[in-house]
Scaffold this active site. Structure first.
Site, short mmCIF file in Angstrom:
data_model
loop_
_atom_site.label_atom_id
_atom_site.label_comp_id
_atom_site.label_asym_id
_atom_site.label_seq_id
_atom_site.Cartn_x
_atom_site.Cartn_y
_atom_site.Cartn_z
N LEU A 33 0.81 -1.23 0.00
CA LEU A 33 0.00 0.00 0.00
C LEU A 33 0.84 1.28 0.00
O LEU A 33 0.36 2.32 0.43
CB LEU A 33 -1.00 0.00 1.18
CG LEU A 33 -1.99 -1.17 1.20
CD1 LEU A 33 -2.90 -1.09 2.43
CD2 LEU A 33 -2.84 -1.18 -0.07
N GLY A 36 -0.52 1.98 -3.59
CA GLY A 36 -1.81 1.38 -3.90
C GLY A 36 -2.88 1.82 -2.92
O GLY A 36 -2.61 2.55 -1.97
N ALA A 75 5.74 -2.39 -8.14
CA ALA A 75 7.00 -1.70 -8.43
C ALA A 75 6.91 -0.25 -8.01
O ALA A 75 5.83 0.29 -7.85
CB ALA A 75 7.29 -1.75 -9.94
N TYR A 141 14.82 3.23 -13.30
CA TYR A 141 13.54 2.53 -13.35
C TYR A 141 13.58 1.43 -14.43
O TYR A 141 13.34 0.25 -14.14
CB TYR A 141 12.39 3.52 -13.63
CG TYR A 141 11.11 2.88 -14.04
CD1 TYR A 141 10.47 1.95 -13.21
CD2 TYR A 141 10.50 3.18 -15.27
CE1 TYR A 141 9.27 1.34 -13.60
CE2 TYR A 141 9.32 2.58 -15.66
CZ TYR A 141 8.71 1.66 -14.82
OH TYR A 141 7.54 1.06 -15.21
N PHE A 169 4.06 0.85 -22.58
CA PHE A 169 4.34 2.26 -22.26
C PHE A 169 3.28 2.81 -21.33
O PHE A 169 3.21 2.46 -20.17
CB PHE A 169 4.42 3.10 -23.53
CG PHE A 169 5.69 2.92 -24.30
CD1 PHE A 169 6.89 3.41 -23.80
CD2 PHE A 169 5.69 2.29 -25.52
CE1 PHE A 169 8.06 3.26 -24.50
CE2 PHE A 169 6.86 2.13 -26.23
CZ PHE A 169 8.05 2.61 -25.72
N ASN A 170 2.37 3.62 -21.88
CA ASN A 170 1.42 4.34 -21.02
C ASN A 170 0.10 3.61 -20.95
O ASN A 170 -0.48 3.25 -21.97
CB ASN A 170 1.17 5.74 -21.60
CG ASN A 170 2.46 6.52 -21.71
OD1 ASN A 170 3.04 6.92 -20.72
ND2 ASN A 170 2.94 6.68 -22.94
N ILE A 205 3.22 21.33 -22.41
CA ILE A 205 3.60 20.53 -23.58
C ILE A 205 5.07 20.79 -23.87
O ILE A 205 5.46 21.90 -24.25
CB ILE A 205 2.74 20.87 -24.82
CG1 ILE A 205 1.26 20.63 -24.52
CG2 ILE A 205 3.18 20.03 -26.01
CD1 ILE A 205 0.34 20.83 -25.72
N1 LIG Z 1 0.86 2.77 -15.35
C1 LIG Z 1 1.62 2.76 -16.43
O1 LIG Z 1 1.42 3.59 -17.33
C2 LIG Z 1 2.69 1.70 -16.60
C3 LIG Z 1 3.40 1.66 -17.81
C4 LIG Z 1 4.38 0.68 -17.98
C5 LIG Z 1 4.63 -0.25 -16.99
N2 LIG Z 1 3.94 -0.17 -15.81
C6 LIG Z 1 4.25 -1.15 -14.76
O2 LIG Z 1 3.05 -1.76 -14.35
C7 LIG Z 1 3.07 -2.02 -12.96
C8 LIG Z 1 1.87 -1.40 -12.30
O3 LIG Z 1 1.85 0.00 -12.53
P1 LIG Z 1 0.75 0.90 -11.83
O4 LIG Z 1 0.57 2.12 -12.66
O5 LIG Z 1 -0.41 0.06 -11.49
O6 LIG Z 1 1.54 1.32 -10.51
P2 LIG Z 1 0.94 1.51 -9.04
O7 LIG Z 1 1.94 2.31 -8.29
O8 LIG Z 1 -0.45 2.03 -9.12
O9 LIG Z 1 0.90 0.03 -8.49
C9 LIG Z 1 2.03 -0.63 -7.96
C10 LIG Z 1 1.58 -1.33 -6.70
O10 LIG Z 1 2.66 -2.08 -6.15
C11 LIG Z 1 2.69 -1.89 -4.73
N3 LIG Z 1 4.09 -2.14 -4.32
C12 LIG Z 1 5.19 -1.48 -4.72
N4 LIG Z 1 6.28 -2.02 -4.15
C13 LIG Z 1 5.85 -3.05 -3.38
C14 LIG Z 1 6.51 -3.99 -2.54
N5 LIG Z 1 7.84 -3.98 -2.36
N6 LIG Z 1 5.76 -4.93 -1.89
C15 LIG Z 1 4.41 -4.95 -2.05
N7 LIG Z 1 3.74 -4.09 -2.84
C16 LIG Z 1 4.45 -3.14 -3.49
C17 LIG Z 1 2.21 -0.46 -4.54
O11 LIG Z 1 1.69 -0.21 -3.25
C18 LIG Z 1 1.12 -0.36 -5.61
O12 LIG Z 1 -0.14 -0.77 -5.13
C19 LIG Z 1 4.39 -1.47 -12.44
O13 LIG Z 1 5.28 -2.54 -12.31
C20 LIG Z 1 4.84 -0.52 -13.52
O14 LIG Z 1 6.25 -0.49 -13.58
C21 LIG Z 1 2.97 0.78 -15.61
#
Ligand SMILES: NC(=O)c1ccc[n+]([C@@H]2O[C@H](COP(=O)([O-])OP(=O)(O)OC[C@H]3O[C@@H](n4cnc5c(N)ncnc54)[C@H](O)[C@@H]3O)[C@@H](O)[C@H]2O)c1
Length: 353
Positions: A33, A36, A75, A141, A169-170, A205
């Protein structure tokens, strides 16, 4: 299947859990959390609060929940923060990930899907980027994500893991229940919608003179629902075949320019959304898009909701319904997460173990 979603209280994790539960899987979210939200884990899933770096607790949850496959979305993922504090990123994303891998090995769970990132490619030599293209991350990262992929490959070779890494990506859009609520927010679409909602004065931008049709950068976006479906297909695909690590890009191949996103935001919200032109930022390539041909061909993935209009419409609907993000929800007001540990690593709420 009984699935553990590490990072299951985050944006991608929580929306993917909705898809997994709807497909009939039994799901446990594992999350510390830090970024999250407790309220984002739907009632049909369980939540274990704990940190991936606590390997014994992870193994305990895997065993107790009789987990058969893991989806790893946990992450730290802010590029600027990773530049300021690489140690934090290596500790959380690499050491934490390794702890998860070792707990899985100890308990005998061999099916793994990883939320990776297209940041592993760095500045691409060609677009759309394909999986076999050079990986040369330009920030900690991306480097930590690539390092974890390396560990996955060796756990496949040495411990029989069947693993899939999804690079994207996004992510954008929302479901009816879950949407994007990051602090700080660095993603373009929620930033555009914050301006639409009157929470910020303008969108910035960066760069108007890129070699693109309207001079602004072009980026790849995938609807979070399409992404959730890709994660489901990938989890299913780890059920057969020889031990291996397979890598798939998830992207739109065409992408959208920053100006297009702002324009579409104005159209969807009916609000003015002022934009301020600024100089280019160092390290921003003109076009970043990935080819997802392999995922379409081998996983049978078909993105259905990833038009700009659909992503903005859904993200805007979620924002209007949750003006304060998850702070509007009741569940988050239930208190701080419990300390982690075999007996005390679980928080208490209706949907929580
Ligand atoms: N959102 C994007 O646009 C995007 C794009 C490319 C890749 N990603 C990857 O997708 C994944 C999810 O992204 P997101 O946007 O949902 O991020 P987010 O931050 O909303 O979710 C990550 C979750 O992991 C939990 N967390 C982090 N480290 C932890 C640990 N050591 N132990 C337990 N829980 C842990 C956080 O509390 C969080 O709930 C990530 O790995 C991110 O690198 C996201």
């Amino acid at each position: 299947m009984r699935i553990l979603v590490a990072g299951g209280a985050g944006y991608v994790g929580s929306t993917t859990i909705e898809t997994l539960v709807a497909a009939g899987h039994a799901v446990t979210a594992f999350d510390n959390l830090t970024s999250g939200h407790r309220a984002s884990v739907i009632d049909g899933a369980r939540l274990a609060v704990g940190d991936l770096q606590d390997r014994h607790n992870v193994a305990h949850v895997l065993r107790e929940e009789r987990i058969e496959a893991v989806l790893h979305c946990a992450a730290k993922s802010l590029v600027a923060e990773s530049m300021a504090d690489p140690g934090l990123y290596y500790r959380n994303n690499v050491a934490g990930g390794l702890s998860l891998l070792e707990a899985m090995r100890d308990v005998g769970v061999q099916r793994l899907v990883f939320s990776s990132t297209a940041a592993v490619y760095g500045e691409p030599r060609r677009v759309p980027i394909a999986e076999a293209d050079r990986t040369e991350p330009i920030n900690p990262y991306g480097a930590t994500k690539l390092a974890f992929e390396g560990a996955m490959r060796w756990f496949a070779a040495s411990h029989g893991f069947r693993a899939i890494s999804l690079r994207y990506f996004n992510v954008a859009g929302a479901t009816q229940l879950n949407g994007e609520d990051h602090q700080p927010e660095t993603h373009l679409i929620p930033l555009v919608l914050r301006v639409a909602a009157g929470e910020a004065g303008h969108v910035q931008i960066y760069g108007q003179d890129y070699p693109t049709p309207d001079g602004t950068c072009i980026r790849d976006f995938v609807h979070v629902r399409d992404l959730a479906n890709a994660h489901l297909l990938a989890l299913e695909a780890t059920g057969e075949g020889d031990p291996s690590l397979e890598v798939y890009n998830l992207g739109s191949a065409a992408g959208f320019s920053v100006r297009e996103v702002v324009e579409a935001g104005r159209k969807i919200t009916g609000r003015a959304i002022p934009a301020r032109p600024l100089k280019r930022r160092v390290g921003d390539p003109p076009v970043l898009v990935a080819s997802s041909r392999r995922a379409r061909r081998e996983l049978g993935w078909t993105p259905r909701a990833s038009s700009l209009e659909q992503m903005l419409t859904d993200a805007w609907a979620w924002k209007l319904a949750h003006p304060q993000g998850y702070a509007d929800g009741v569940a988050e007001a239930q208190g701080e997460p419990s300390p982690s540990g075999p007996e005390r690593g679980m928080a208490a709420s209706a949907a929580t173990i």
